[in-house]
Design an enzyme around this catalytic site. Sequence first.
Site, mmCIF file in Angstrom:
data_model
loop_
_atom_site.group_PDB
_atom_site.id
_atom_site.type_symbol
_atom_site.label_atom_id
_atom_site.label_comp_id
_atom_site.label_asym_id
_atom_site.label_seq_id
_atom_site.Cartn_x
_atom_site.Cartn_y
_atom_site.Cartn_z
ATOM 1 C CD GLU A 175 -9.494 3.360 8.338
ATOM 2 O OE1 GLU A 175 -9.244 2.947 9.476
ATOM 3 O OE2 GLU A 175 -8.777 3.110 7.351
ATOM 4 C CG ASP A 235 -3.061 -0.642 -1.918
ATOM 5 O OD1 ASP A 235 -3.207 0.533 -1.525
ATOM 6 O OD2 ASP A 235 -3.427 -1.627 -1.243
ATOM 7 N NE ARG A 255 -5.338 2.658 16.410
ATOM 8 C CZ ARG A 255 -4.598 2.551 15.298
ATOM 9 N NH1 ARG A 255 -3.999 3.608 14.771
ATOM 10 N NH2 ARG A 255 -4.459 1.397 14.720
ATOM 11 N N PRO A 256 -1.817 1.739 19.994
ATOM 12 C CG PRO A 256 -1.899 -0.496 20.676
ATOM 13 C CD PRO A 256 -2.562 0.832 20.885
ATOM 14 C CB THR A 279 0.657 -0.755 9.743
ATOM 15 O OG1 THR A 279 0.749 0.628 10.066
ATOM 16 C CG2 THR A 279 -0.767 -1.096 9.387
ATOM 17 C CG ASP A 313 -3.361 3.892 -0.952
ATOM 18 O OD1 ASP A 313 -4.017 3.623 -1.984
ATOM 19 O OD2 ASP A 313 -3.324 3.139 0.035
ATOM 20 N NE ARG A 370 -0.445 4.836 13.053
ATOM 21 C CZ ARG A 370 0.630 4.988 12.297
ATOM 22 N NH1 ARG A 370 1.348 6.088 12.372
ATOM 23 N NH2 ARG A 370 1.021 4.028 11.471
ATOM 24 C CB SER A 374 -0.933 -0.065 1.210
ATOM 25 O OG SER A 374 -1.789 1.020 1.246
HETATM 26 C C1 16G Z 1 -4.150 -0.283 7.367
HETATM 27 C C2 16G Z 1 -5.639 -0.332 7.189
HETATM 28 C C3 16G Z 1 -6.219 1.050 7.288
HETATM 29 C C4 16G Z 1 -5.828 1.675 8.600
HETATM 30 C C5 16G Z 1 -4.341 1.621 8.803
HETATM 31 C C6 16G Z 1 -4.007 2.010 10.215
HETATM 32 C C7 16G Z 1 -6.912 -1.813 5.785
HETATM 33 C C8 16G Z 1 -7.139 -2.321 4.399
HETATM 34 N N1 16G Z 1 -5.980 -0.901 5.901
HETATM 35 O O1 16G Z 1 -3.547 0.439 6.336
HETATM 36 O O2 16G Z 1 -7.605 0.936 7.211
HETATM 37 O O3 16G Z 1 -6.242 3.007 8.666
HETATM 38 O O4 16G Z 1 -3.881 0.299 8.610
HETATM 39 O O5 16G Z 1 -2.663 1.884 10.434
HETATM 40 O O6 16G Z 1 -7.554 -2.230 6.725
HETATM 41 P P1 16G Z 1 -2.056 1.985 11.887
HETATM 42 O O7 16G Z 1 -2.652 0.880 12.704
HETATM 43 O O8 16G Z 1 -0.600 1.889 11.687
HETATM 44 O O9 16G Z 1 -2.462 3.328 12.411
HETATM 45 MG MG MG Z 2 -3.779 1.191 0.453
#
Ligand code: 16G
Ligand code: MG
Length: 542
Positions: free
Chosen positions: A370, A278, A496-497, A500, A276, A505, A64
């Site tokens: 979102e 993807d 929140r943790p 990704t 973005d 954050r 992504s």
């Molecule tokens: C991923 C999620 C997105 C979310 C982001 C949060 C999908 C397809 N994508 O990119 O929706 O906003 O993670 O990231 O679910 P974070 O947990 O690092 O804040």
């Molecule tokens: Mg994406």
Amino acid sequence: MDLDAVTKQSVLHAKPDGLILQYGTAGFRTKAEHLDHVMFRMGLLAVLRSKQTKSTIGVMVTASHNPEEDNGVKLVDPLGEMLAASWEEHATCLANAEEQHLPRVLVDISEKAAVDLHQDAFVVIGRDTRPSSERLSQSVIDGVTVLGGQFYDYGLLTTPQLHYMVFCRNSNGQYGKATVEGYYQKLSSAFVELTKQAFCRGDDHRTLKVDCANGIGALKLAEMKHYFSPGLSVQLFNDGTKGKLNHLCGADFVKSHQKPPQGIEMRANERCCSFDGDADRIVYYYHDADGQFHLIDGDKIATLISSFLKELLLEIGDGLSLGVVQTAYANGSSTRYLEEVMKVPVYCTKTGVKHLHHKAQEFDIGVYFEANGHGTVLLSKAAETKIKQLAKESEDEKRKAAKMLENIIDLFNQTIGDAISDMLVIEAILALKGLTVQQWDALYTDLPNRQLKVKVADRQVISTTDAERQVVKPPGLQEAINDLVKKYRLSRAFVRPSGTEDIVRVYAEADSQENTDSLAYEVSLAVFQLAGGIGERPQRGF
Ligand code: 16G
Ligand code: MG
């Protein structure tokens, strides 16, 4: 299962020692060079999931909006949805199994999930434009074949296109044709039908500038754009011919830095948008006559769309329910506007598309977005039947509204947020309502907001509740946040943790940018002190 063959093949896709990965919010994601074994194993898992569900399963190779050097993989479930939570756990177990345990873990999963091993399996595969993606998708194919699964490799696709293909195949073509051409046709015919009225008024030859993040969106939009011209003419920037994927461009960059991407020429009051890497997210923006940048994020997209849908529903007058789903990141002004001005019920879920998607399914028409620009509109089966019937049978005004609703819903990707289809819906609504980008932006004024990251030794020490708006652990952190928030007007903050990245954050909003930045800094410091911060302490002024 030919476990000997699996063991033999697996050696060619060996797992690096000690590497532990987790199937997170968006599948597995890390540096591309660490992912070969994960790809092979996700090929295996897709076969098991396909056998278990007796359906086609998708595997998408992408990271992504992450840097070009990263990659990732996620599985797509039969209805084009995100992988079921119990299978996320299987995915994590399988990815982390040491080489010698692989056969046992496969057997375990098959038993736990009651997989009928005699079933046929079919897997479809797509990938983004990263240099590593082709090789990695080959590893997925190796995994699929060694377990005797059949596959079709679509090659380069946007993530939402792969979700679409999976759904088409499992609905016997009812949702659409499972080809790229079928996708273009479905979307463009709905778009042309919907905008006929607006574009034939003759006032509009509409141009939109699109920053494609140097990713797959550029290739697909270039293929598609002749389908909806001359009504809408899109000009592509960051189309991948020069720049690096997601580098200083793309929806995530624009949203998080709140500034325009590099590589796009913006003139005053011109409508621009960014995808973005993807193409499952989109944000809009423009420069005003004074050169000031205005971001129109997922919240404002949801507002535009839901106010249009609400008008159509009032016209139809059949009591169909409309709900908007957001996350804690939604700007406070958007929530207030939706609830108080538009009188639409708003719900908050945890971050991550699957949570929003799930909640949105509770309504006849569920709009979810979102703030980062990921979202779509879902229609319940019952509502679909009703709308189709009205479009055929009712008197004129009602029929017109029902027809429009039908086309709008056809334009939305029902499986997951899709930058291309969202873009077409937005362009159609703006054209139909005769709205400029400034008028859209003026629906409400965003509260100043700030997002920061804090490094901690173990981000899992933080746990949250109430759709991530309240911390329950570690003790004292929520009280500290409450005290800090009280110091400012119109303020709100949460932590929140990340799902990704290995960080925590922090989000803050308040009445002015200065106060917002102070609050964000103070909350970061509280996280650092109470949740085991490591490295440099958060700095005021960043
Ligand atoms: C991923 C999620 C997105 C979310 C982001 C949060 C999908 C397809 N994508 O990119 O929706 O906003 O993670 O990231 O679910 P974070 O947990 O690092 O804040
Ligand atoms: Mg994406």
